[in-house]
Design a protein around this motif. Sequence first.
Motif, mmCIF file in Angstrom:
data_model
loop_
_atom_site.group_PDB
_atom_site.id
_atom_site.type_symbol
_atom_site.label_atom_id
_atom_site.label_comp_id
_atom_site.label_asym_id
_atom_site.label_seq_id
_atom_site.Cartn_x
_atom_site.Cartn_y
_atom_site.Cartn_z
ATOM 1 N N GLY A 181 0.798 -1.335 0.196
ATOM 2 C CA GLY A 181 -0.281 -0.115 -0.002
ATOM 3 C C GLY A 181 0.796 1.261 0.059
ATOM 4 N N LEU A 182 1.979 1.228 0.888
ATOM 5 C CA LEU A 182 2.631 2.592 0.773
ATOM 6 C C LEU A 182 3.258 2.834 -0.516
ATOM 7 C CD1 LEU A 182 4.016 2.382 4.529
ATOM 8 C CD2 LEU A 182 2.085 3.542 3.558
ATOM 9 N N THR A 183 4.181 1.771 -1.006
ATOM 10 C CA THR A 183 4.637 1.885 -2.295
ATOM 11 C C THR A 183 3.770 2.386 -3.380
ATOM 12 O OG1 THR A 183 6.195 0.297 -1.848
ATOM 13 C CG2 THR A 183 5.942 0.830 -4.226
ATOM 14 N N LEU A 184 2.378 2.114 -3.525
ATOM 15 C CA LEU A 184 1.494 2.353 -4.410
ATOM 16 C C LEU A 184 0.902 3.908 -4.409
ATOM 17 C CD1 LEU A 184 -0.668 -0.883 -4.784
ATOM 18 C CD2 LEU A 184 1.255 -0.122 -6.201
ATOM 19 N N GLN A 185 0.834 4.145 -3.005
ATOM 20 C CA GLN A 185 0.410 5.436 -2.610
ATOM 21 C C GLN A 185 1.499 6.396 -2.999
ATOM 22 O OE1 GLN A 185 -0.596 5.921 1.652
ATOM 23 N NE2 GLN A 185 0.179 7.972 1.653
ATOM 24 N N LEU A 186 2.823 6.084 -2.727
ATOM 25 C CA LEU A 186 4.071 6.883 -3.161
ATOM 26 C C LEU A 186 3.973 7.370 -4.611
ATOM 27 C CD1 LEU A 186 6.439 8.671 -2.332
ATOM 28 C CD2 LEU A 186 7.729 6.734 -2.621
ATOM 29 N N LEU A 187 3.984 6.328 -5.452
ATOM 30 C CA LEU A 187 3.778 6.258 -6.993
ATOM 31 C C LEU A 187 2.650 7.252 -7.375
ATOM 32 C CD1 LEU A 187 4.507 2.563 -8.153
ATOM 33 C CD2 LEU A 187 6.084 4.576 -8.039
ATOM 34 N N GLU A 188 1.691 7.301 -6.565
ATOM 35 C CA GLU A 188 0.415 8.064 -6.914
ATOM 36 C C GLU A 188 0.898 9.488 -6.711
ATOM 37 O OE1 GLU A 188 -4.410 8.575 -5.899
ATOM 38 O OE2 GLU A 188 -3.378 6.488 -5.621
ATOM 39 N N GLU A 189 1.220 9.830 -5.407
ATOM 40 C CA GLU A 189 1.738 11.087 -4.949
ATOM 41 C C GLU A 189 2.793 11.632 -6.111
ATOM 42 O OE1 GLU A 189 3.187 10.655 -1.135
ATOM 43 O OE2 GLU A 189 1.198 10.185 -0.160
ATOM 44 N N LEU A 190 3.748 10.916 -6.667
ATOM 45 C CA LEU A 190 4.725 11.458 -7.446
ATOM 46 C C LEU A 190 4.492 11.364 -8.829
ATOM 47 C CD1 LEU A 190 7.858 9.497 -5.923
ATOM 48 C CD2 LEU A 190 7.129 12.020 -5.472
ATOM 49 N N SER A 191 3.066 11.118 -9.254
ATOM 50 C CA SER A 191 2.394 11.034 -10.353
ATOM 51 C C SER A 191 3.304 10.123 -11.396
ATOM 52 C CB SER A 191 2.544 12.407 -11.112
ATOM 53 O OG SER A 191 1.793 13.264 -10.472
ATOM 54 N N LEU A 192 3.699 9.017 -10.884
ATOM 55 C CA LEU A 192 4.414 7.697 -11.332
ATOM 56 C C LEU A 192 3.176 6.723 -11.839
ATOM 57 C CD1 LEU A 192 7.832 7.605 -9.729
ATOM 58 C CD2 LEU A 192 7.291 8.462 -11.799
ATOM 59 N N GLN A 193 3.581 5.937 -12.763
ATOM 60 C CA GLN A 193 2.840 4.954 -13.273
ATOM 61 C C GLN A 193 2.955 3.860 -12.300
ATOM 62 O OE1 GLN A 193 3.871 3.037 -17.103
ATOM 63 N NE2 GLN A 193 2.305 1.669 -16.870
ATOM 64 N N LYS A 194 1.722 3.174 -11.858
ATOM 65 C CA LYS A 194 1.629 1.963 -10.869
ATOM 66 C C LYS A 194 1.929 0.887 -11.742
ATOM 67 C CE LYS A 194 -1.465 4.013 -7.524
ATOM 68 N NZ LYS A 194 -2.977 4.045 -7.173
ATOM 69 N N PRO A 195 2.458 -0.283 -10.900
ATOM 70 C CA PRO A 195 2.837 -1.618 -11.871
ATOM 71 C C PRO A 195 1.478 -2.192 -12.406
ATOM 72 C CG PRO A 195 2.838 -1.902 -9.538
ATOM 73 C CD PRO A 195 2.601 -0.332 -9.723
ATOM 74 N N GLU A 196 1.376 -2.497 -13.404
ATOM 75 C CA GLU A 196 0.360 -3.591 -13.880
ATOM 76 C C GLU A 196 0.204 -4.555 -13.160
ATOM 77 O OE1 GLU A 196 0.854 -4.608 -18.289
ATOM 78 O OE2 GLU A 196 1.948 -2.686 -18.322
ATOM 79 N N GLU A 197 -0.944 -5.230 -13.146
ATOM 80 C CA GLU A 197 -1.120 -6.332 -12.266
ATOM 81 C C GLU A 197 -1.903 -7.308 -13.067
ATOM 82 O OE1 GLU A 197 -3.197 -5.558 -8.586
ATOM 83 O OE2 GLU A 197 -1.918 -4.090 -7.781
ATOM 84 N N THR A 198 -1.399 -8.875 -12.875
ATOM 85 C CA THR A 198 -1.846 -9.929 -13.488
ATOM 86 C C THR A 198 -2.532 -10.709 -12.132
ATOM 87 O OG1 THR A 198 -0.189 -9.944 -15.219
ATOM 88 C CG2 THR A 198 -1.540 -11.972 -14.694
#
Length: 441
Positions: A181-198
């Motif tokens: 959760g924290l990593t995905l939240q940070l990517l959003e805050e930095l306007s970076l792409q989140k990883p694709e999920e399978t």
Amino acid sequence: MPDLARSHAVVIGAGMAGLTAAQAISRHFRKVMIIERDALPAEPAPRSGTPQAQHAHMLLAGGLKALQTLFPGFENDLAEAGAVKIRTGKDIRWERPGFDPFPIRDLGFDIFSMSRPLLEAVTRRRVLETPNIGICMRSRATKLVASRDTMRLEAVRYESEDGPAVTVEAELVVEASGRCGLTLQLLEELSLQKPEETEIGIDQAYASTIVERSIDHDADWLGNIVLPSAPASSRGAFLFPIEKQQWLLSIGGNHGDAPPGDRAAFMDFVKSLRTPTIYDAVRDARPVTDIVRYQLPCSTRRHFERLEAFPAGLLAIGDALCRFNPVFGQGMSVAAQEAVILDRLLAEDVLVERLARDFFAALQDTIATPWGVAVTDFVYPATRGVRPADLAQRLQYGAALTRLAAEDPEVHRLTAEVSQLLKPQAALRDPALAARVMSLI
């Protein structure tokens, strides 16, 4: 000795992924802090942060090898703590459709069988013996702090039960909390792409209990695995010997066929298994624990390796990267192998700006083998996700390979080495072997 040029690292989560990651990092940093929400027990015991811990877990041979690399003498620690040594191919009876049992053979290597709390306790004790690792318990990491200008992680903010919020600087942060959760939240805050999920939606449900293992048990096996007659039924079971002369019994099904939680109905489910072996072994055994239940909607793989940009000084590991169907018993072993890879990259002095890219790329071969097994869940028509176009061919190849392994001890050993994460899945596509398998299709 740790490289004094690297000062401080933080690991979020004190499960198997977090503990092994911290041990790997400790060889290269002056100080490593583990932030953990739970109060960690001094002795083996379940805890709220690992709700699946009361179910059957298997430490595969590849995971044991990785732990031995990180903690020399680890096998002796397990034996002294009461874990049961298992000779692969000989001590666990496999019952699978068409083979009840699969041929019993000594395949030449050992693993250990124990409860998940015992394994965590032994690992945690070794981690705490490492002078530059500390565990901050009853604390919850709440935020990753990074510079938008440099795209570099700078600190972690956490809250504890008995104090104010704290921000601690770190040169490296590893999220091993599972949910990521924290990593995905940070990517959003930095306007970076989140990883694709399978995702592979299997809706796996299982229930477990511990029972006494009679000293008069005179069968030629220590544990038993009953595999389902897929796709007609998903019902299967694991009966593993664990510490204190006990058996841990886990039963499971998927897509709505969930095992019940009361004792009588639980035993009816056991009795309904494809073979009677486990029921006959435990029907008169004294229960040691209540029945506990757990559900996992899907296996999930996050493709961090495909990202073009990622904050320097941040990594994800374990279930944060790939969460497998627990039926296959791969998660802990894969996490330990990932920690060994992290240790190697740090020993090679990979720059922090390149570490995430190199780490995520290096993990793909390690993840490929267990994920290839997870794909077989598509044998069930109700499984959600993108089915491989060659699923029918994969299943045919697997069935023919199983028949060949039953006939040929060397092929049997090879399939065991792959399933135990000692060799890559590609070994099963060796041209000479593939020709023999295809002749049976």
